[in-house]
Design an enzyme around this catalytic site. Structure first.
Site, PDB file in Angstrom:
ATOM      1  N   ASP A   1       0.811  -1.226   0.000  1.00  8.92           N
ATOM      2  CA  ASP A   1       0.000   0.000   0.000  1.00  8.92           C
ATOM      3  C   ASP A   1       0.844   1.276   0.000  1.00  8.92           C
ATOM      4  O   ASP A   1       0.814   2.063   0.942  1.00  8.92           O
ATOM      5  CB  ASP A   1      -0.944   0.032   1.205  1.00  8.92           C
ATOM      6  CG  ASP A   1      -1.911  -1.124   1.243  1.00  8.92           C
ATOM      7  OD1 ASP A   1      -2.315  -1.591   0.165  1.00  8.92           O
ATOM      8  OD2 ASP A   1      -2.262  -1.582   2.351  1.00  8.92           O
TER       9      ASP A   1
ATOM     10  N   GLU B   1     -11.840  -1.682  -2.989  1.00  9.13           N
ATOM     11  CA  GLU B   1     -11.243  -0.882  -1.913  1.00  9.13           C
ATOM     12  C   GLU B   1     -10.171   0.045  -2.472  1.00  9.13           C
ATOM     13  O   GLU B   1      -9.862   0.032  -3.659  1.00  9.13           O
ATOM     14  CB  GLU B   1     -10.637  -1.790  -0.843  1.00  9.13           C
ATOM     15  CG  GLU B   1      -9.562  -2.732  -1.335  1.00  9.13           C
ATOM     16  CD  GLU B   1      -9.138  -3.736  -0.270  1.00  9.13           C
ATOM     17  OE1 GLU B   1      -9.652  -3.682   0.855  1.00  9.13           O
ATOM     18  OE2 GLU B   1      -8.277  -4.587  -0.585  1.00  9.13           O
TER      19      GLU B   1
END
Length: 318
Positions: free
Chosen positions: A32, A197
């Site tokens: 991420d 997401e």
């Protein structure tokens, strides 16, 4: 043998129409990523784990050098997961560097988005500002993680969300430290496990592009999803940053729409956790994490990837 391996990798990428990830040296294992360039030309990259790890480099290619953690102890947000922070997003707001982070544990809605700030991004310069007023529990239709900030004509908007009813957004105050509106809907995947997401909004030309990750993100070394169900990066676009997003075929993002931007190809598997960065030398760059199948499928083996993206067709192409 090495020559044949290179040819095989390049052919696999080109056969799917995707270039191989750009070069990365130094500290390249992460999950991420969030990316920004300081005014002096130094690149800073933030990532999940170690209370938000971060690194710096002279270019997007590296060599990346670890700089430690953003948060020195546990987050001031008193929720489970406060010492294992996720999914950072970084933005410069009114001369101050903001790193937004998620406090949660895997697969639950008991979550919140927090903020740390620094004037320099140097080690030990960060102040934990706590919650930005975006949180979730089982009474909410969303999960308050994966925050992403954008500015539009002086107004700040925070997009967020993971699974459940998908991606949402709130408006923020003038210094982007607190939400000032209730959450409204941006995107949803009605089918299956609602696997959507990580929103990342990027403005180019007359459109706002909503990039997001779809599919199974993690644990590939323990259980590989069915072919095509692993992480991939999709996009919808709108003339407004606050809604009306559709994919290339006209399907609304709130009804399962999403055009694939990057998916598994060659030795690249499960790209996602993305952001978009306007590099002064390269132009728009899509950055993300991915698994190199020649190395391993474990979460701790994920790598920093990036590619230039071309918007000339009106849609981003890697």
């Amino acid at each position: 043998m090495a020559y044949l391996l290179v040819l095989s990798t390049l052919f696999g990428a080109l056969a799917h129409g995707y270039a191989a990830p750009g070069a990365c040296s130094g500290a390249c294992n992460l999950h991420d990523p969030g990316l920004i360039r300081r005014d002096d030309g130094t690149y800073f990259r933030f990532s999940t784990g170690n209370r938000i790890s971060y690194a710096s480099a002279s270019s997007i290619q590296g060599p990346w050098t670890g700089r430690g953690s953003v948060i020195s102890g546990a987050s001031s947000i008193n929720l489970p997961g406060r010492d294992d922070l996720w999914a950072p997003d970084v933005y410069k707001v009114n001369g101050l560097y903001h790193v937004y982070y998620s406090v949660s544990t895997f697969g639950v809605q008991n979550s919140a988005i927090g903020l740390a700030t620094s004037s320099s991004m140097e080690p030990n310069s960060w102040t934990d500002r706590g919650s930005i007023g975006v949180s979730s529990d089982t009474s909410k239709p969303y999960n308050a993680i994966d925050g992403n900030l954008i500015n539009n004509n002086g107004r700040w908007y925070m997009s967020f969300g993971s699974f459940w009813n998908g991606l949402y957004q709130v408006e923020m105050n003038g210094d982007a430290t607190q939400a000032t509106s209730s959450a409204y809907h941006l995107a949803h995947q009605p089918a299956g496990a609602h696997a959507i997401e990580g929103p990342a909004l990027y403005q180019h030309g007359g459109y706002y592009y909503l990039f997001f990750s779809a599919g199974v993100c993690c644990g590939y070394d323990r259980s590989r999803p069915a072919n095509g169900e692993e992480y991939k990066i999709k996009v919808c676009r709108s003339s407004s940053p606050t809604g009306g997003f559709i994919d290339k075929t006209g399907v609304p993002c709130t009804s399962g729409g999403g055009t694939v931007v990057l998916e598994s190809h060659g030795n690249v598997y499960g790209p996602g956790g993305q952001g978009v960065f306007n590099d002064p030398s390269l132009g728009p760059v899509l950055y993300y994490h991915y698994v190199n199948t020649n190395i391993g499928y474990a979460d701790h083996q994920k790598l920093f990837g990036w590619n230039r993206i071309d918007f000339s067709s009106g849609w981003p192409v890697v």
